[in-house]
Design a protein around this motif. Structure first.
Motif, PDB file in Angstrom:
ATOM      1  N   GLY A  37      64.584  -8.118  21.863  1.00 49.11           N
ATOM      2  CA  GLY A  37      64.108  -7.102  22.744  1.00 49.11           C
ATOM      3  C   GLY A  37      62.532  -6.634  21.938  1.00 49.11           C
ATOM      4  N   LYS A  38      61.682  -6.052  22.927  1.00 49.81           N
ATOM      5  CA  LYS A  38      60.508  -5.864  22.226  1.00 49.81           C
ATOM      6  C   LYS A  38      60.157  -4.971  21.005  1.00 49.81           C
ATOM      7  N   GLY A  39      61.063  -3.608  21.019  1.00 47.73           N
ATOM      8  CA  GLY A  39      60.944  -3.031  19.875  1.00 47.73           C
ATOM      9  C   GLY A  39      61.516  -3.569  18.495  1.00 47.73           C
ATOM     10  N   VAL A 185      48.122   3.035  24.212  1.00 45.04           N
ATOM     11  CA  VAL A 185      48.952   2.421  25.014  1.00 45.04           C
ATOM     12  C   VAL A 185      48.174   1.025  25.048  1.00 45.04           C
ATOM     13  N   LYS A 186      49.338  -0.118  25.039  1.00 46.89           N
ATOM     14  CA  LYS A 186      48.930  -1.448  24.945  1.00 46.89           C
ATOM     15  C   LYS A 186      49.500  -2.483  25.853  1.00 46.89           C
ATOM     16  N   PRO A 187      48.569  -2.109  27.071  1.00 43.50           N
ATOM     17  CA  PRO A 187      48.939  -3.136  28.320  1.00 43.50           C
ATOM     18  C   PRO A 187      48.302  -4.357  28.099  1.00 43.50           C
ATOM     19  N   ASN A 188      48.922  -5.538  28.798  1.00 43.40           N
ATOM     20  CA  ASN A 188      48.309  -6.852  28.708  1.00 43.40           C
ATOM     21  C   ASN A 188      47.429  -6.817  30.175  1.00 43.40           C
ATOM     22  N   ALA A 189      46.563  -8.128  30.251  1.00 38.40           N
ATOM     23  CA  ALA A 189      45.767  -8.212  31.553  1.00 38.40           C
ATOM     24  C   ALA A 189      46.306  -7.493  32.494  1.00 38.40           C
ATOM     25  N   ALA A 218      43.733  -3.140  25.183  1.00 39.94           N
ATOM     26  CA  ALA A 218      44.222  -4.169  26.310  1.00 39.94           C
ATOM     27  C   ALA A 218      44.367  -5.240  25.700  1.00 39.94           C
ATOM     28  N   SER A 219      45.406  -6.162  25.718  1.00 41.75           N
ATOM     29  CA  SER A 219      45.579  -7.494  25.021  1.00 41.75           C
ATOM     30  C   SER A 219      45.221  -8.360  26.130  1.00 41.75           C
ATOM     31  N   LEU A 220      44.360  -9.332  25.846  1.00 42.10           N
ATOM     32  CA  LEU A 220      43.631 -10.274  26.907  1.00 42.10           C
ATOM     33  C   LEU A 220      44.061 -11.760  26.616  1.00 42.10           C
ATOM     34  N   GLY A 221      45.290 -12.013  26.141  1.00 43.13           N
ATOM     35  CA  GLY A 221      45.763 -13.282  25.721  1.00 43.13           C
ATOM     36  C   GLY A 221      44.845 -13.826  24.701  1.00 43.13           C
ATOM     37  N   ALA A 222      44.336 -15.055  24.611  1.00 39.65           N
ATOM     38  CA  ALA A 222      43.634 -15.667  23.721  1.00 39.65           C
ATOM     39  C   ALA A 222      41.960 -15.182  23.460  1.00 39.65           C
ATOM     40  N   ASP A 223      41.677 -14.277  24.457  1.00 37.75           N
ATOM     41  CA  ASP A 223      40.535 -13.620  24.229  1.00 37.75           C
ATOM     42  C   ASP A 223      40.769 -12.269  23.167  1.00 37.75           C
ATOM     43  N   GLY A 224      41.747 -11.996  22.959  1.00 38.57           N
ATOM     44  CA  GLY A 224      41.798 -10.823  21.745  1.00 38.57           C
ATOM     45  C   GLY A 224      42.162  -9.513  22.568  1.00 38.57           C
ATOM     46  N   LEU A 225      41.744  -8.645  21.944  1.00 37.79           N
ATOM     47  CA  LEU A 225      41.778  -7.039  22.358  1.00 37.79           C
ATOM     48  C   LEU A 225      40.705  -6.229  22.736  1.00 37.79           C
ATOM     49  N   LEU A 226      40.779  -5.397  23.573  1.00 38.76           N
ATOM     50  CA  LEU A 226      39.572  -4.786  23.920  1.00 38.76           C
ATOM     51  C   LEU A 226      39.954  -3.184  23.842  1.00 38.76           C
ATOM     52  N   ARG A 241      41.254 -20.231  19.646  1.00 31.62           N
ATOM     53  CA  ARG A 241      42.278 -20.139  20.373  1.00 31.62           C
ATOM     54  C   ARG A 241      43.457 -21.121  19.875  1.00 31.62           C
ATOM     55  N   VAL A 242      44.794 -20.464  19.625  1.00 33.15           N
ATOM     56  CA  VAL A 242      45.720 -21.228  18.937  1.00 33.15           C
ATOM     57  C   VAL A 242      46.784 -21.704  19.775  1.00 33.15           C
ATOM     58  N   ARG A 243      47.486 -22.836  19.630  1.00 39.65           N
ATOM     59  CA  ARG A 243      48.635 -23.218  20.577  1.00 39.65           C
ATOM     60  C   ARG A 243      49.744 -23.017  20.081  1.00 39.65           C
ATOM     61  N   THR A 247      54.683 -15.917  23.779  1.00 42.60           N
ATOM     62  CA  THR A 247      55.959 -14.976  23.728  1.00 42.60           C
ATOM     63  C   THR A 247      56.118 -14.042  22.630  1.00 42.60           C
ATOM     64  N   GLY A 248      56.008 -12.775  22.829  1.00 38.62           N
ATOM     65  CA  GLY A 248      55.963 -11.900  21.543  1.00 38.62           C
ATOM     66  C   GLY A 248      54.802 -11.814  20.964  1.00 38.62           C
ATOM     67  N   ALA A 249      53.629 -12.359  21.388  1.00 40.04           N
ATOM     68  CA  ALA A 249      52.293 -12.281  20.615  1.00 40.04           C
ATOM     69  C   ALA A 249      51.930 -10.710  20.723  1.00 40.04           C
ATOM     70  N   GLY A 250      52.151 -10.239  22.084  1.00 33.74           N
ATOM     71  CA  GLY A 250      51.741  -8.816  22.230  1.00 33.74           C
ATOM     72  C   GLY A 250      52.775  -7.526  21.246  1.00 33.74           C
ATOM     73  N   ASP A 251      53.826  -8.052  21.023  1.00 30.78           N
ATOM     74  CA  ASP A 251      54.725  -7.387  20.233  1.00 30.78           C
ATOM     75  C   ASP A 251      54.229  -7.230  18.812  1.00 30.78           C
ATOM     76  N   SER A 252      53.593  -8.472  18.319  1.00 35.05           N
ATOM     77  CA  SER A 252      53.116  -8.586  17.114  1.00 35.05           C
ATOM     78  C   SER A 252      51.737  -7.691  17.138  1.00 35.05           C
ATOM     79  N   LEU A 277      47.576 -11.095  13.256  1.00 36.37           N
ATOM     80  CA  LEU A 277      49.090 -11.077  13.511  1.00 36.37           C
ATOM     81  C   LEU A 277      49.460 -11.905  14.529  1.00 36.37           C
ATOM     82  N   SER A 278      48.914 -11.525  15.961  1.00 35.68           N
ATOM     83  CA  SER A 278      49.542 -11.971  17.128  1.00 35.68           C
ATOM     84  C   SER A 278      49.145 -13.562  17.152  1.00 35.68           C
ATOM     85  N   ALA A 279      48.252 -13.762  16.508  1.00 34.00           N
ATOM     86  CA  ALA A 279      47.569 -15.398  16.586  1.00 34.00           C
ATOM     87  C   ALA A 279      48.750 -16.099  15.868  1.00 34.00           C
TER      88      ALA A 279
HETATM   89  P1  ATP Z   1      54.319 -10.241  25.140  1.00 34.19           P
HETATM   90  O1  ATP Z   1      54.855 -11.585  25.455  1.00 34.19           O
HETATM   91  O2  ATP Z   1      54.531 -10.069  23.489  1.00 34.19           O
HETATM   92  O3  ATP Z   1      54.631  -9.239  25.762  1.00 34.19           O
HETATM   93  P2  ATP Z   1      51.450  -9.678  25.952  1.00 34.19           P
HETATM   94  O4  ATP Z   1      51.220 -10.572  27.429  1.00 34.19           O
HETATM   95  O5  ATP Z   1      51.761  -8.082  25.869  1.00 34.19           O
HETATM   96  O6  ATP Z   1      52.662 -10.345  25.002  1.00 34.19           O
HETATM   97  P3  ATP Z   1      49.150 -11.084  25.127  1.00 34.19           P
HETATM   98  O7  ATP Z   1      47.954 -10.375  25.744  1.00 34.19           O
HETATM   99  O8  ATP Z   1      49.477 -12.199  26.026  1.00 34.19           O
HETATM  100  O9  ATP Z   1      50.417 -10.091  25.138  1.00 34.19           O
HETATM  101  O10 ATP Z   1      48.769 -11.376  23.548  1.00 34.19           O
HETATM  102  C1  ATP Z   1      48.832 -10.448  22.660  1.00 34.19           C
HETATM  103  C2  ATP Z   1      47.695 -10.694  21.689  1.00 34.19           C
HETATM  104  O11 ATP Z   1      48.025 -12.151  21.223  1.00 34.19           O
HETATM  105  C3  ATP Z   1      46.127 -11.332  22.221  1.00 34.19           C
HETATM  106  O12 ATP Z   1      45.499 -10.074  22.269  1.00 34.19           O
HETATM  107  C4  ATP Z   1      45.537 -12.096  21.243  1.00 34.19           C
HETATM  108  O13 ATP Z   1      45.266 -11.193  20.217  1.00 34.19           O
HETATM  109  C5  ATP Z   1      46.848 -12.890  20.784  1.00 34.19           C
HETATM  110  N1  ATP Z   1      46.893 -14.089  21.348  1.00 34.19           N
HETATM  111  C6  ATP Z   1      47.652 -14.435  22.437  1.00 34.19           C
HETATM  112  N2  ATP Z   1      47.377 -15.890  22.766  1.00 34.19           N
HETATM  113  C7  ATP Z   1      46.640 -16.250  21.927  1.00 34.19           C
HETATM  114  C8  ATP Z   1      45.831 -17.686  21.543  1.00 34.19           C
HETATM  115  N3  ATP Z   1      46.642 -18.419  22.419  1.00 34.19           N
HETATM  116  N4  ATP Z   1      45.487 -17.693  20.481  1.00 34.19           N
HETATM  117  C9  ATP Z   1      44.994 -16.729  19.808  1.00 34.19           C
HETATM  118  N5  ATP Z   1      45.417 -15.545  19.824  1.00 34.19           N
HETATM  119  C10 ATP Z   1      46.086 -15.257  20.930  1.00 34.19           C
END
Ligand code: ATP
Ligand code: MG
Ligand code: MG
Length: 311
Positions: A37-39, A185-189, A218-226, A241-243, A247-252, A277-279
């Protein structure tokens, strides 16, 4: 002390199989069970960074007991989960060892009765008012029976206790939570687009802030944070970009932001920590864990640039 709230906690079960094939019978080569669970994922990452964390939310039944037994063995984590009559949900991840692909099965979780919700609220009020409480994180979806405005309520009590509060959820609980003026607040895209109706991150992030959040990251996947905050706006990008398993990257990322907040770091340092941390979590096979060597390697190489933020 940092408090994380996981209203929909889970016992995460991972099965590893040599290769996953439909209609076939599989030999499981490895089984792991851990609190999820996320928390709880956020708490585990914070604990690995050396922070003391209290976890709350609900746990019940045999799976709830198993979750709490395992939590008791984890250093730096204090269990303040509230009881629920139904059994805590299980999630099952089947990992195909040949490809690394994961197939995920998630139970919905037990319904929370009104009296259980009321008892949780009392204990939450007491927890946020404890001496030394540095921050609260509200993470994940709401289980059946919990009112849709639950996070708005929890945000108001944290703010009344003068404890900074971060919200990471989606849909209507996010919409109502943002209106209750959380500190972060930390929304993803996707969550940001659903909240604001805009797929343009700069515009959507500013819009989310106008809706009430003091800071939007805002978390933007491999594009990082805004990030758009009262102190300015920043873009933080991983050096590459890491491979792996995102899942869980947002939690980190949430854990990185909270640890930086608790240590009174300036925003750019919090964002760099969150991105590294999230990468490092994408690289690690299990959600809620990160690869320490990758984290140390990436941290000094995260690019954080200031942005002009028109209101
Ligand atoms: P969660 O599954 O934990 O809820 P999320 O969808 O909320 O994740 P994402 O935006 O997918 O969050 O990812 C969170 C952060 O992880 C990104 O802002 C970025 O810093 C890092 N990240 C995600 N994917 C990659 C990647 N392929 N390479 C490098 N960093 C990544
Ligand atoms: Mg994602
Ligand atoms: Mg997320």
């Amino acid at each position: 002390m940092i408090l994380t709230v996981t209203l929909n906690a889970a016992l995460d079960i991972t099965y590893r199989v040599p290769a996953l094939t439909p209609h076939a019978s599989h030999r499981v080569t490895e089984v792991t069970e851990r609190p999820g669970g996320k928390g709880l994922n956020v708490a585990r990452v914070l604990a690995a960074l050396g922070h003391d964390v209290t976890v709350t939310g609900f746990a019940g039944g045999d799976t709830g007991r198993a979750l709490r037994d395992r939590l008791a063995t984890e250093p730096h984590i204090t269990d303040a989960l509230a009881p629920v009559a139904g059994a805590t949900r299980r999630t099952v991840a089947v990992v195909d060892a040949a490809t690394g692909d994961t197939t995920q099965l998630n139970e919905p979780g037990p319904a929370v009765a009104p009296a259980e919700w009321a008892a949780f609220l009392d204990s939450y009020e007491e927890l946020v008012r404890r001496d030394g409480m540095a921050a609260v994180a509200l993470c994940g979806s709401l289980p059946p029976g919990v009112p849709v405005g639950a996070y708005a309520l929890l945000i108001r009590s944290a703010r009344a206790a003068r404890v900074p509060v971060l919200l990471d959820t989606s849909g209507e609980p996010l919409r109502r939570g943002v209106a209750a003026r959380p500190d972060v607040v930390k929304p993803n895209a996707d969550e940001l687009a659903e909240l604001t109706g805009s797929h343009e991150p700069d515009r959507a992030t500013r819009d989310a802030r106008r809706r009430g959040a003091h800071a939007v990251v805002a978390s933007l996947g491999a594009d990082g944070l805004l990030a758009v905050t009262a102190d300015g706006g920043w873009r933080a990008r991983p050096p590459k970009r890491v491979r792996g398993n995102p899942t869980g990257a947002g939690d980190s990322a949430v854990a990185g932001l909270l640890s930086g907040l608790a240590e009174h770091l300036p925003w750019p340092d919090r964002l760099a920590r969150a991105v590294a941390l999230s990468a490092a979590t994408v690289v690690a096979p299990v959600a809620g864990e990160f690869d320490a060597a990758t984290y140390e390697d990436l941290l000094p190489r995260v690019a954080v640039t200031g942005q002009v933020t028109a209101a």
